[in-house]
Scaffold this motif. Structure first.
Motif, PDB file in Angstrom:
ATOM      1  N   ILE A 165       0.845  -1.190   0.000  1.00 46.81           N
ATOM      2  CA  ILE A 165       0.000   0.000   0.000  1.00 46.81           C
ATOM      3  C   ILE A 165       0.878   1.238   0.000  1.00 46.81           C
ATOM      4  O   ILE A 165       0.651   2.195  -0.736  1.00 46.81           O
ATOM      5  CB  ILE A 165      -0.922   0.014   1.237  1.00 46.81           C
ATOM      6  N   GLU A 166       1.936   1.167   0.820  1.00 49.64           N
ATOM      7  CA  GLU A 166       2.856   2.294   0.871  1.00 49.64           C
ATOM      8  C   GLU A 166       3.393   2.632  -0.514  1.00 49.64           C
ATOM      9  O   GLU A 166       3.467   3.795  -0.891  1.00 49.64           O
ATOM     10  CB  GLU A 166       4.033   1.961   1.793  1.00 49.64           C
ATOM     11  N   THR A 167       3.726   1.573  -1.261  1.00 46.43           N
ATOM     12  CA  THR A 167       4.309   1.851  -2.573  1.00 46.43           C
ATOM     13  C   THR A 167       3.300   2.523  -3.494  1.00 46.43           C
ATOM     14  O   THR A 167       3.687   3.278  -4.376  1.00 46.43           O
ATOM     15  CB  THR A 167       4.819   0.567  -3.270  1.00 46.43           C
ATOM     16  N   LEU A 168       2.017   2.255  -3.273  1.00 41.26           N
ATOM     17  CA  LEU A 168       1.018   2.923  -4.109  1.00 41.26           C
ATOM     18  C   LEU A 168       1.067   4.433  -3.893  1.00 41.26           C
ATOM     19  O   LEU A 168       0.790   5.214  -4.788  1.00 41.26           O
ATOM     20  CB  LEU A 168      -0.389   2.424  -3.766  1.00 41.26           C
ATOM     21  N   TYR A 169       1.404   4.827  -2.666  1.00 45.60           N
ATOM     22  CA  TYR A 169       1.453   6.255  -2.382  1.00 45.60           C
ATOM     23  C   TYR A 169       2.852   6.832  -2.588  1.00 45.60           C
ATOM     24  O   TYR A 169       3.129   7.939  -2.172  1.00 45.60           O
ATOM     25  CB  TYR A 169       1.012   6.512  -0.932  1.00 45.60           C
ATOM     26  N   SER A 170       3.701   6.041  -3.187  1.00 44.59           N
ATOM     27  CA  SER A 170       5.067   6.526  -3.356  1.00 44.59           C
ATOM     28  C   SER A 170       5.161   7.451  -4.560  1.00 44.59           C
ATOM     29  O   SER A 170       4.295   7.477  -5.432  1.00 44.59           O
ATOM     30  CB  SER A 170       6.011   5.346  -3.522  1.00 44.59           C
ATOM     31  N   LYS A 171       6.266   8.158  -4.595  1.00 43.71           N
ATOM     32  CA  LYS A 171       6.426   9.188  -5.618  1.00 43.71           C
ATOM     33  C   LYS A 171       6.332   8.650  -7.044  1.00 43.71           C
ATOM     34  O   LYS A 171       5.607   9.225  -7.860  1.00 43.71           O
ATOM     35  CB  LYS A 171       7.765   9.897  -5.399  1.00 43.71           C
ATOM     36  N   PRO A 172       7.074   7.564  -7.386  1.00 43.84           N
ATOM     37  CA  PRO A 172       7.015   7.136  -8.786  1.00 43.84           C
ATOM     38  C   PRO A 172       5.599   6.826  -9.251  1.00 43.84           C
ATOM     39  O   PRO A 172       5.186   7.255 -10.336  1.00 43.84           O
ATOM     40  CB  PRO A 172       7.880   5.871  -8.807  1.00 43.84           C
ATOM     41  N   VAL A 173       4.849   6.106  -8.423  1.00 42.11           N
ATOM     42  CA  VAL A 173       3.501   5.718  -8.839  1.00 42.11           C
ATOM     43  C   VAL A 173       2.611   6.953  -8.977  1.00 42.11           C
ATOM     44  O   VAL A 173       1.953   7.160  -9.999  1.00 42.11           O
ATOM     45  CB  VAL A 173       2.887   4.730  -7.824  1.00 42.11           C
TER      46      VAL A 173
END
Lengths: 854, 380
Positions: free
Chosen positions: A218-226
């Motif tokens: 979930i964190e990666t969904l809110y990460s900058k690249p995404v």
């Protein structure tokens, strides 16, 4: 396509199915058609199917025909196919065995040449919701995700989420989330990307409860690249998908200001979108991004004003209602901002009542010195008179609302003079509901501004109680009669006549008020009231209502014991009260603000109050994380159950709803509704132990009206009378009774710069005696430093204090974190008057170090 | 996300019912209908478009006397759902030509087909009439708009009635003409809602215009269209050509407070020559919405003189004055006046020589209506 509706269907009108016999009839026809190779079989089939669906819509149970439907399903006609899928989707759950029959043709269709058929079959396959068919789903889904047609991929992406709901393990085992993620970041079709995002959010949010990995995902969904990848493509998305991406972006935590400005520049033109949902989502992104930058935040408010006002005017009343709800929230946060736009909130004749109500609330909120006159006199007043005098009966609730609005503005202290005049004019209008509503207001006004009593009493005295039917209005009138009986010539006689009609009085509230009023009157004008008092007590004692009976008995015994004591109880000296207790806590408002662009705003309560834990949206989990990370000014971390109920009085929902919510939540999840907030914010700052006391302290102080608040006095635990000798007067003296409401505190805390940060130590005795926040609060109060909020678990406590310089308006605000283990305290001081901060800090520290010694 | 979608008639019958996620308990439509009907019985208030019963959120819009409802268990954006409902109603209208109970009932299979594509598993997919075309296989069954019975008193309050579509506009976007040839047509409507409040002495207290440029396209091949607005228009404080009577009287720059545009509109040359370039999608949509609060001359002035002619009688003298240039006429004007609920009777006297004017007392809605077919300038 062949012309539809041949004669067979016409005879049995599809809109009026007749129940059981109809179903049997349909079954019969289906059976005949099943094997039929006749040239017009397709048309006939279509008609029968149509009737089945129409029965289904009307709520008739057609599941009996399931077997027959499945038999007929082998057809090449797309329309028939679709109807059949619809039927199978709705009923497969009840017939898992028969559903197996459909798998065959669905699987075959999944390999059809036409992508539309492939997509359709895949969607229906996933919609069956039959657990024992899961094994047949995985393969079509994995191939579907790689299908050359975007339509099929789009359906497969959502299909993955459907599969997860049927069987989470099957979905995870097939590694579908990984493929979805890959697809999301590479697929050229915007809708496929959006559906992948939907599915991923849903799967991972639910999965996060059991697995660490999912939480990280979930964190990666809110990460900058995404986020940046999606935002850059935002114009390709459909408006609905845009909302989704924007919602995602509002959770994004930018690392520096450049990123913030990049995003804002990119999204600037979204504010001009015709779709209100897109605009609101964009606004949410803007507001959340600029949370930490006060001046830019203000600019954002300025920028979003115009688009929002346009949306209010453009859409249907329902749409403008939703936008108005959001405007209402913004207005509450920044009333000044909209004070010049008050004309936009004038009610229009054609507005539905829910919109009018909201607009009136907005007008109340933005009233200030400069526009009060116009709003009240020209606007609120004119609709009121208009409504009352010539269209009054057309819209009673709105007339009531308007009167209340006038009163609320009056309570905000602007230009009271003119408003009291208006209210008194309402009384002369001689309409039942107007008088009742106005009386309640006049009562509240008098509690706040006793100096107006003479004017009001003169008018109130002329009102005959016969005309007032509503209990609230009547109770208010009786209260005034009792309270001001010394000024009202015929008050005792008036009360007497009311007592005579005791039996006809149905509302216990009125009877209670009558009891108290007669008592008050008795102490002010004994000879005239004596007779009435006797009659009242007698009537009260024989009353069937428990409260009325008890109060009568209490008064009786009290009088028997000592009339002087009774007088002190009934007629204590009163002080004008400054704050009414029912203003919504700022913590609540903050949470609602965090949930901008969601139903919370419409209901005016945070989501935990109306959703079950299992139905929380995909974002809320993460939202709590951001709360912690940003530390979004959670000063009032304490919510008391009592507070909650008071607040609720103001909320939109009816009482029954509230109860439903309450019970539902406490049944549904492990935590009860009341404790939910502390549960959410984690163990960081909150003590849920003594919430009732702490949060009520801030409205406390000796300014409380004694009349209705007997019960609260104990709770407040005010040790004011035993205050020790004030400390030797330092250079700076503090106002002994400063008044600051939580909202203002919060605003000030947000606006003011940090004046001082210091560490100081407590005496060991002090640290030891700090078993609960209460003791320190009381101690500081005796030093004229008031606490507005507190919380924490041993050994760490957090307090927010405030104090006011004597004879000046400048406030000092303090955040104080005490560690009892090390006997130290960290102070953050903010001051209206920065130069005095040093002196105040010394004062505060000396007060703090004295704690436990006195 | 969306759990269910349903359309209810005024009597609470299901016309369309679709469950997307199977999480809302049965009977939600009945709960909804009861709640809406008896929202606040004694005070006769309307139910707000969003409310919560037992943890289920019900969101509805009323279109053409029908309730379009979605239910959800999740805390979602109310605007998104309300916009979506409105859009579904519009797409349905594009397909069916007219949107009412009758046409929906006749075409419910088509509506199901639409719903399948518009929402999947509770997530909104696409609502563009054009994209949907390729997935929809049912043919709409036409309903003759002319002989439809009125939808009862509630129809009066529908926002939809503020517009008077010509008969041509009520045909379906997808249906072919009976003769087989398709007419290349595009309709552009400018709809403005002007709200003016007068004080009793005749001064204007507030004035505001909410306007929309509506477009309904039947063009094939999606050509590019340019729409030139008034060149004197400025936004931020910007304007539009809509006020023909004003531009003819030489009014200066038109200043819009704010405006927004449909997705398909390209604003590349807007700053230079005030031209909107767009490729109109099929069906009906709003090209641009705008709002202005600039001072303007209201097209009509209504004055009312009320005299109490006895204890239970009042005489009202209504005058309407059209305030625009002589070469413009206004058609189909309706003046409504609310009256107290205890009004028993009303009698009307029209000015001598009045042609094409009717008056009516609607008891149910407690209004007086005065209809004028035509009014030219400067007439009292």
């Amino acid at each position: 396509m062949a012309p539809t509706v041949p004669s067979a269907a016409k005879s049995a009108s599809p809109s009026q199915p007749s129940g059981k016999s109809e179903v049997a009839d349909l079954k019969q026809q289906l059976r005949q058609l099943a094997g039929s190779r006749a040239p017009d079989a397709d048309d006939q089939r279509r008609d029968v199917f149509k009737r089945v669906i129409s029965c289904m819509t009307a709520g008739i149970d057609v599941s009996a025909a399931f077997g027959e439907m499945v038999l007929c399903s082998a057809t090449s006609d797309v329309v028939t196919k679709k109807m059949c899928y619809l039927y199978v989707g709705a009923h497969a759950r009840a017939h898992p065995d028969l559903a197996l029959l459909t798998i065959n043709f669905l699987q075959r269709d999944c390999r059809d040449q036409d992508p539309t058929i492939r997509g359709l079959a895949l969607r229906s396959l996933c919609s069956l919701r039959v657990p024992n068919l899961v094994e047949y789903l995985v393969t079509p889904l994995t191939t579907g995700l790689k299908d050359p047609s975007a339509y099929v991929r789009m359906i497969a992406a959502v299909g993955a989420a459907k599969l997860y709901h049927i069987s989470a393990t099957a979905c995870i085992d097939a590694d579908l989330p990984a493929s979805l993620k890959a697809l999301m970041l590479s697929d050229p079709d915007a809708q496929v990307v959006a559906n992948c995002l939907h599915a991923l959010q849903e799967i991972w949010t639910l999965e996060a409860a059991n697995s660490e990995a999912a939480a990280r995902e979930i964190e990666t969904l809110y990460s900058k690249p995404v986020v940046f990848y999606l935002l850059n493509k935002i114009k390709d998305f459909s408006e609905w998908a845009q909302c989704l991406v924007l919602e995602l972006a509002s959770k994004f935590l930018p690392s520096d200001n450049n990123e913030i400005f990049d995003i804002m520049n990119l999204l600037e033109d979204r504010l001009q979108h015709a779709n209100g949902a897109v605009v609101l989502s964009t606004i949410k992104v803007f507001l959340h991004l600029t949370m930490s930058m006060t001046d830019v935040h203000q600019q954002v408010y300025e920028r979003i004003k115009a688009p929002l006002l346009t949306l209010v005017g453009a859409g249907s009343p329902e749409q403008s209602y939703s936008v108005l709800c959001h405007l209402h929230l913004l207005v509450m946060r920044a009333p000044m901002l909209f004070s010049s736009d008050y004309k936009s909130f004038y009610c229009q004749f054609s507005d539905p009542s829910y919109v009018k109500k909201l607009k009136l609330e907005m007008l109340t909120a933005i009233a200030n010195e400069s526009n009060t006159y116009e709003i009240v006199i020209l606007d609120v007043f004119s609709p009121v008179t208009e409504l009352c005098e010539y269209a009054g009966n057309v819209d009673v609730p709105i007339a009531r609302e308007s009167i209340r609005a006038v009163g609320k503005i009056a309570l905000q202290q602007y230009d009271v003079n003119a408003i009291v005049d208006r209210l008194l004019q309402f009384l002369e209008m001689d309409k039942d509901y107007v008088t009742a509503e106005t009386l309640v207001l006049v009562k509240d006004l008098l509690r706040k501004y006793p100096q107006w009593s003479h004017d009001c009493i003169a008018v109130v005295g002329n009102i005959s109680s016969k005309n007032i039917q509503e209990p609230k209005g009547k109770a208010a009138l009786i209260w005034m009669l009792g309270e001001y009986s010394q000024d009202m010539h015929d008050a005792p006689y008036f009360l007497e006549s009311l007592v005579e009609n005791w039996d006809e009085e149905h509302s216990p509230e009125v009877r209670l008020h009558l009891l108290t009023a007669v008592m008050k009157c008795f102490f002010k004008r004994p000879p005239e009231t004596q007779k009435a008092l006797g009659a009242t007590l007698a009537a009260g004692l024989s009353d069937t209502h428990q409260d009325v009976h008890d109060r009568a008995l209490f008064y009786y015994r009290l009088l028997q014991y000592d009339p002087a004591v009774a007088e002190r109880v009934v007629n204590p000296p009163k002080q004008a009260l400054s704050v009414f207790a029912d203003t919504q806590s700022s913590e609540m408002k903050d949470r609602i603000f965090d949930e901008f662009n969601s139903l919370s705003v419409v209901y005016q309560k945070p989501s935990y109050m109306f959703t079950d834990k299992e139905h929380r949206g995909p974002f809320e989990y993460a939202e709590d994380l951001t709360n912690l990370a940003v530390g979004a000014e959670a000063q009032e971390n304490v919510i008391s159950a009592q507070r909650y109920q008071e607040n609720d009085n103001d909320l939109l929902l009816s009482t029954s709803d509230k109860e439903d919510n309450g019970t539902r939540a406490s049944n549904g999840s492990a935590t009860s509704t009341y404790n939910a907030p502390s549960d959410l914010i984690g163990s960081s700052l909150i003590s849920s132990q003594a919430p009732a006391e702490t949060s009520l302290i801030n409205t406390g102080g000796p300014t409380y009206s004694s009349q209705s608040n007997f019960s609260l006095d104990d709770l407040l635990g005010l040790g004011v009378t035993e205050a020790p000798v004030p400390p030797p007067p330092p250079a700076l003296t503090l106002n002994s009774k400063p008044v600051l409401d939580p909202g203002t505190f919060q605003r000030k805390w947000g606006q003011l710069a940090l004046a001082l940060t210091q560490e100081c130590s407590l005496s060991p005795q002090g640290a030891a005696s700090l078993m609960n926040p209460q003791s320190l609060i009381r101690h500081m109060q005796s030093n004229y430093i008031q606490c507005i909020a507190s919380g924490g678990q041993p050994p760490n406590y957090k307090f927010f204090f405030y104090a006011q310089k004597d004879g000046a308006t400048a406030f000092f605000l303090v955040e104080c974190i005490v560690n009892t283990a090390s006997a130290t305290a960290q102070l953050k001081i903010k001051a209206d008057d920065g130069t005095a901060a040093e002196a105040f800090s010394t004062l505060f520290q000396s007060a703090l170090s004295n704690f436990g010694l006195s | 996300m969306i759990s269910q979608f349903f359309v209810l008639s005024q009597r609470g019958d299901h016309i369309v019912f679709r469950d997307y996620r199977g999480e809302v308990p049965k009977g939600s439509a009945e709960i909804f209908f009861r709640k809406v009907k008896f929202w606040n019985d004694d005070e006769a208030e309307e139910a707000p478009p969003v409310f919560n019963v037992d943890g289920v959120n019900y969101i509805h819009v009323k279109v053409a006397g029908l309730f379009f409802v979605v239910t959800t268990m999740v805390n979602v954006s109310p605007s998104l759902l309300l916009e979506l409902l409105q859009r579904i109603a519009r797409v349905t209208k594009d397909y069916l030509g007219v949107l009412n109970e009758d046409s929906l009932r006749k075409n419910f299979i088509l509506v199901y087909e639409l719903l399948d594509e518009v929402i999947d598993f509770g997530y909104p997919q696409t609502t563009s009439t054009e994209v949907l075309k390729s997935y929809i296989f049912n043919e709409p069954i036409m309903v003759d708009a002319g002989r439809l019975p009125p939808l009862g008193p509630a129809a009066m309050f529908m926002q939809g009635t503020k517009r008077m579509p010509g008969t041509a506009v009520t045909k379906s976007v997808v249906a072919n003409e009976p003769g087989g040839k398709k007419r290349e047509e595009i309709f552009v409507d400018i709809i403005e809602r002007i709200s003016v409040t007068f004080s009793s002495s005749g001064y204007i207290l507030t004035s505001e215009i909410d306007g929309t440029i509506q477009m309904k396209s039947y063009l094939t091949g999606n050509p590019e269209i340019r729409l030139a607005l008034n060149e004197d228009l400025s936004i931020g404080r910007t304007g539009s050509s809509s006020y023909d009577y004003r531009s003819s009287s030489g009014g200066g720059a038109v200043i819009l407070d704010d405006c927004n545009f449909h997705e398909s509109v390209h604003l590349d040359s807007f700053d230079i020559d005030r031209t909107l370039t767009l490729i109109p999608p099929d069906g009906e949509f709003a090209v641009m919405n705008y709002r202005m609060t600039q001072e303007f001359k209201p097209p009509f002035r209504v004055t009312a003189l009320i005299e109490e002619a006895g204890p239970s009688r009042a005489e009202v003298l209504l005058k309407i004055r059209a305030d625009f240039s002589a070469n413009v006429t206004a058609n189909t004007i309706t003046v409504q006046m609310p009256v107290p609920s205890y009004t028993m009777r009303a009698s009307f006297e029209l000015e001598a020589g009045a042609v094409g004017q009717t008056t009516d007392f609607k008891e149910g809605s407690r209004r007086l209506e005065w209809n004028l077919k035509k009014a030219s300038a400067n007439k009292d």
